[in-house]
Design a protein around this motif. Structure first.
Motif, mmCIF file in Angstrom:
data_model
loop_
_atom_site.group_PDB
_atom_site.id
_atom_site.type_symbol
_atom_site.label_atom_id
_atom_site.label_comp_id
_atom_site.label_asym_id
_atom_site.label_seq_id
_atom_site.Cartn_x
_atom_site.Cartn_y
_atom_site.Cartn_z
ATOM 1 N N UNK A 106 -54.075 -14.379 -58.504
ATOM 2 C CA UNK A 106 -54.464 -13.518 -57.847
ATOM 3 C C UNK A 106 -55.645 -12.211 -59.582
ATOM 4 N N UNK A 107 -56.057 -11.673 -60.339
ATOM 5 C CA UNK A 107 -56.215 -11.371 -61.518
ATOM 6 C C UNK A 107 -57.085 -9.957 -61.418
ATOM 7 N N UNK A 108 -56.319 -9.769 -61.955
ATOM 8 C CA UNK A 108 -56.191 -7.558 -61.883
ATOM 9 C C UNK A 108 -56.112 -7.714 -63.757
ATOM 10 N N UNK A 109 -56.759 -5.600 -63.548
ATOM 11 C CA UNK A 109 -57.437 -5.410 -64.687
ATOM 12 C C UNK A 109 -55.655 -4.607 -65.293
ATOM 13 N N UNK A 110 -54.923 -4.635 -66.108
ATOM 14 C CA UNK A 110 -53.489 -4.335 -66.063
ATOM 15 C C UNK A 110 -53.226 -2.662 -65.626
ATOM 16 N N UNK A 111 -52.339 -2.829 -64.901
ATOM 17 C CA UNK A 111 -52.516 -1.227 -64.342
ATOM 18 C C UNK A 111 -52.223 -0.308 -65.445
ATOM 19 N N UNK A 112 -51.007 -1.027 -66.791
ATOM 20 C CA UNK A 112 -50.801 -0.058 -67.900
ATOM 21 C C UNK A 112 -52.151 -0.553 -69.032
ATOM 22 N N UNK A 140 -53.393 -12.008 -64.478
ATOM 23 C CA UNK A 140 -53.505 -13.790 -64.038
ATOM 24 C C UNK A 140 -51.729 -13.437 -63.219
ATOM 25 N N UNK A 141 -51.817 -13.134 -62.106
ATOM 26 C CA UNK A 141 -51.122 -13.138 -61.420
ATOM 27 C C UNK A 141 -50.473 -13.932 -60.509
ATOM 28 N N UNK A 142 -49.237 -14.033 -60.252
ATOM 29 C CA UNK A 142 -48.653 -15.782 -59.238
ATOM 30 C C UNK A 142 -47.317 -15.371 -58.902
ATOM 31 N N UNK A 143 -47.221 -15.428 -57.501
ATOM 32 C CA UNK A 143 -45.848 -14.745 -57.683
ATOM 33 C C UNK A 143 -45.496 -16.148 -56.712
ATOM 34 N N UNK A 144 -44.452 -16.686 -56.651
ATOM 35 C CA UNK A 144 -43.968 -17.965 -56.254
ATOM 36 C C UNK A 144 -42.164 -17.522 -55.379
ATOM 37 N N UNK A 145 -42.478 -18.118 -53.671
ATOM 38 C CA UNK A 145 -41.223 -17.227 -53.000
ATOM 39 C C UNK A 145 -40.060 -18.328 -53.854
ATOM 40 N N UNK A 146 -39.321 -18.020 -53.721
ATOM 41 C CA UNK A 146 -37.774 -18.377 -53.337
ATOM 42 C C UNK A 146 -36.468 -18.004 -53.362
ATOM 43 N N UNK A 147 -35.533 -18.809 -52.807
ATOM 44 C CA UNK A 147 -34.281 -18.416 -52.601
ATOM 45 C C UNK A 147 -34.568 -18.512 -51.148
ATOM 46 N N UNK A 148 -34.243 -17.791 -50.608
ATOM 47 C CA UNK A 148 -34.352 -17.175 -48.910
ATOM 48 C C UNK A 148 -35.705 -16.393 -48.643
ATOM 49 N N UNK A 149 -35.364 -15.401 -49.922
ATOM 50 C CA UNK A 149 -36.063 -14.074 -49.087
ATOM 51 C C UNK A 149 -37.047 -13.228 -51.044
ATOM 52 N N UNK A 150 -36.393 -14.058 -52.293
ATOM 53 C CA UNK A 150 -36.700 -13.665 -53.011
ATOM 54 C C UNK A 150 -38.070 -14.253 -53.233
ATOM 55 N N UNK A 151 -38.894 -13.228 -54.572
ATOM 56 C CA UNK A 151 -39.920 -13.827 -55.442
ATOM 57 C C UNK A 151 -40.346 -13.777 -56.974
ATOM 58 N N UNK A 152 -40.886 -14.152 -57.742
ATOM 59 C CA UNK A 152 -41.056 -14.938 -58.860
ATOM 60 C C UNK A 152 -42.034 -14.287 -58.735
ATOM 61 N N UNK A 153 -42.850 -13.276 -59.777
ATOM 62 C CA UNK A 153 -43.817 -12.614 -59.999
ATOM 63 C C UNK A 153 -43.754 -13.362 -61.548
ATOM 64 N N UNK A 154 -44.971 -13.791 -62.040
ATOM 65 C CA UNK A 154 -45.421 -14.249 -63.129
ATOM 66 C C UNK A 154 -46.761 -13.735 -63.802
ATOM 67 N N UNK A 155 -47.025 -13.055 -64.689
ATOM 68 C CA UNK A 155 -48.104 -12.319 -65.189
ATOM 69 C C UNK A 155 -48.316 -12.791 -66.432
ATOM 70 N N UNK A 156 -49.674 -13.284 -66.788
ATOM 71 C CA UNK A 156 -50.110 -14.032 -67.707
ATOM 72 C C UNK A 156 -51.070 -13.436 -68.520
ATOM 73 N N UNK A 157 -51.586 -13.361 -69.695
ATOM 74 C CA UNK A 157 -53.008 -12.458 -70.538
ATOM 75 C C UNK A 157 -53.698 -13.602 -69.982
ATOM 76 N N UNK A 158 -54.981 -13.360 -69.514
ATOM 77 C CA UNK A 158 -55.908 -13.995 -69.386
ATOM 78 C C UNK A 158 -57.489 -13.733 -69.788
ATOM 79 N N UNK A 159 -57.049 -13.194 -71.019
ATOM 80 C CA UNK A 159 -58.331 -11.869 -71.675
ATOM 81 C C UNK A 159 -59.505 -12.650 -71.979
#
Ligand code: ADP
Length: 438
Positions: free
Chosen positions: A161-167, A174-193
């Motif tokens: 997902x591409x968004x403008x930073x809320x800050x 560019x936000x990427x979420x990868x599910x892992x474990x039973x219910x957890x998620x890892x969110x990685x946000x990269x600066x693609x300005x």
């Protein structure tokens, strides 16, 4: 262990001896055994006290089972201590590593509550660790797009997902979420300005350059047309002028396609959507295809569901369908068959173009929708192709969350199918047909 046996036998012997001397054998044995039990109980109480107040009380140092138990506990405790040290070392290194990452990393629980975040998470998304521990991310960053993405299916998550930073509204993330474990998620946000700025510059450049080229080219084409129609134009020039005219027509087509493509890419706003009588549009396209076919005399058939309409933009849908049909005419040899089908099934509406023409080798299929990708550039140019047709089809379909499916066998023929979701389908009853014809 052997100490305990000797001790027990000693107590038994002594009690027996006293019992024999005093003539109270059984009583003395019972008293001796009770003493032995009491003494053992006292030793184990000491162990318990030592376990509870390890820092204040030293370990009982009675040889035998008590001593062995204490040493074993000591050994296990030391082993646990070194494991704990090792684990906290790993954890520290992991945290230092992720803190040094140029990306924001957030670990989310089953309900998107924040379980951990690195330092960049504050800079990019406004999540401050450990202050925001346990808070739901959706409460912190109130972005409908981000909230939808948090609850998206796995295939949607893969797209990112591409968004403008809320800050900071100058940052594109560019936000990427990868599910892992039973219910957890890892969110990685990269600066693609920087990447998104370069992309925007590229798109703007193409849009502007095409626009600037269009006017002079129209003037040149106009003059060339004038020369051809002019009786006073010397005969020996006519051949050259015809060539210039056909090249300038090719350039015009290229510029039109470039402008259309950059419009599809740069303009996110929806164009006007109307109820489109697709069967009529397809009849018109079929007639155009027949006249394009001309002397090649293709056998072109159309099967269309008469009441299957779309709510969409006329120009975009015409462009998608006509590109596929005209390609089939260009890449199918004389007298070939071209079958057009317009139908609906449980997944949505579909338009398919099947031909028994040149076909495409499997290695080319994934690249067909790239700009200027042609299997045989010479042949494509000769047929008047710009190499942009399928790129336009792909981008225009994406506006409707649709996709292009291609299946082909070299020298046997190809199938190009547009899949459009149900959301755009209109079932035309008589009232819709009347209002369209009015
Ligand atoms: P072009 O303007 O060259 O036709 P397109 O983007 O429309 O560009 O198509 C890209 C390439 O895909 C073409 O150059 C051609 O090699 C191949 N292609 C497209 N449609 C067909 C078809 N029906 N049969 C065989 N090859 C095709």
């Amino acid at each position: 262990m052997k100490y305990d046996v000797w001790r027990f036998l000693g107590v038994l012997f002594l009690s027996g001896l006293i019992g024999t001397v005093t003539d109270h054998f059984s009583l003395c044995i019972i008293i001796g055994l009770s003493f032995f039990l009491w003494w053992q109980y006292r030793e184990f109480s000491k162990i318990l006290l030592w376990l509870k107040k390890r820092k204040e009380v030293s370990s009982p140092s009675q040889s035998g089972i008590v001593d062995e138990t204490c040493r074993e506990i000591d050994y296990l405790r030391d082993r646990n201590k070194s494991r704990k040290l090792k684990l906290s070392g790993y954890l520290r290194r992991f945290q230092e590593g992720t803190a040094a990452l140029p990306d924001a990393v957030i670990i989310l629980g089953a309900h998107s509550e924040i379980e951990w975040a690195n330092a960049k998470a504050q800079e990019y998304i406004g999540v401050l660790w450990p202050k925001d521990a346990g808070l739901r991310l959706s409460n912190l960053a109130r972005y409908p797009k981000l909230i939808n993405y948090l609850n998206a299916s796995e295939s949607e998550l893969d797209k990112g997902l591409q968004i403008i930073s809320p800050v900071d509204n100058k940052l594109v993330l560019e936000i990427r979420i990868s599910p892992y474990g039973d219910t957890q998620k890892l969110l990685v946000a990269r600066d693609i300005t920087a990447i998104s700025r370069t992309n925007q510059m590229r798109k703007d450049f193409i849009a502007n350059a095409s626009h600037e080229l269009r006017t002079p080219l129209t003037v040149i084409s106009g003059y060339l047309e004038g020369f051809v129609d002019d009786d006073q134009c010397p005969q020996e020039w006519l051949g050259y002028i015809q060539q210039m005219r056909s090249q300038s027509t090719r350039m015009q087509r290229l510029i039109e396609d470039l402008m259309q493509l950059s419009g599809l890419e740069t303009d996110p706003t929806k164009k006007e959507h109307n109820v489109l009588a697709i069967p009529d549009m397809l009849s018109a396209i079929t007639n155009e295809a027949r006249s394009l076919s001309g002397f090649m005399e293709h056998y072109i058939t159309l099967q269309a569901d008469k009441s299957l309409f779309l709510k969409a933009n006329q120009q975009e849908i015409y462009s998608i369908f006509s590109n596929l049909v005209f390609n089939a005419v260009q890449y199918t040899p004389e007298h070939g068959r071209i079958e057009l089908d317009w139908y609906e099934d449980e997944s949505g509406a579909h338009f398919s173009v099947r031909d028994n023409g040149l076909g495409i080798a499997p290695e080319h299929i994934p690249r067909l929708t790239e700009r200027f990708y042609r299997i045989n550039a010479g042949r494509s140019r000769e047929k008047g192709g710009t190499g942009l047709g399928l790129a336009i089809v792909k981008h225009a379909l994406a506006r409707y969350d649709g996709s292009l499916f291609v299946d082909s066998d070299l020298n046997k023929g190809s199938l190009f199918r547009c899949d459009l979701p149900k959301a755009h389908v209109i079932r035309a009853d008589n009232s819709v047909k009347k209002s369209l014809s009015a």
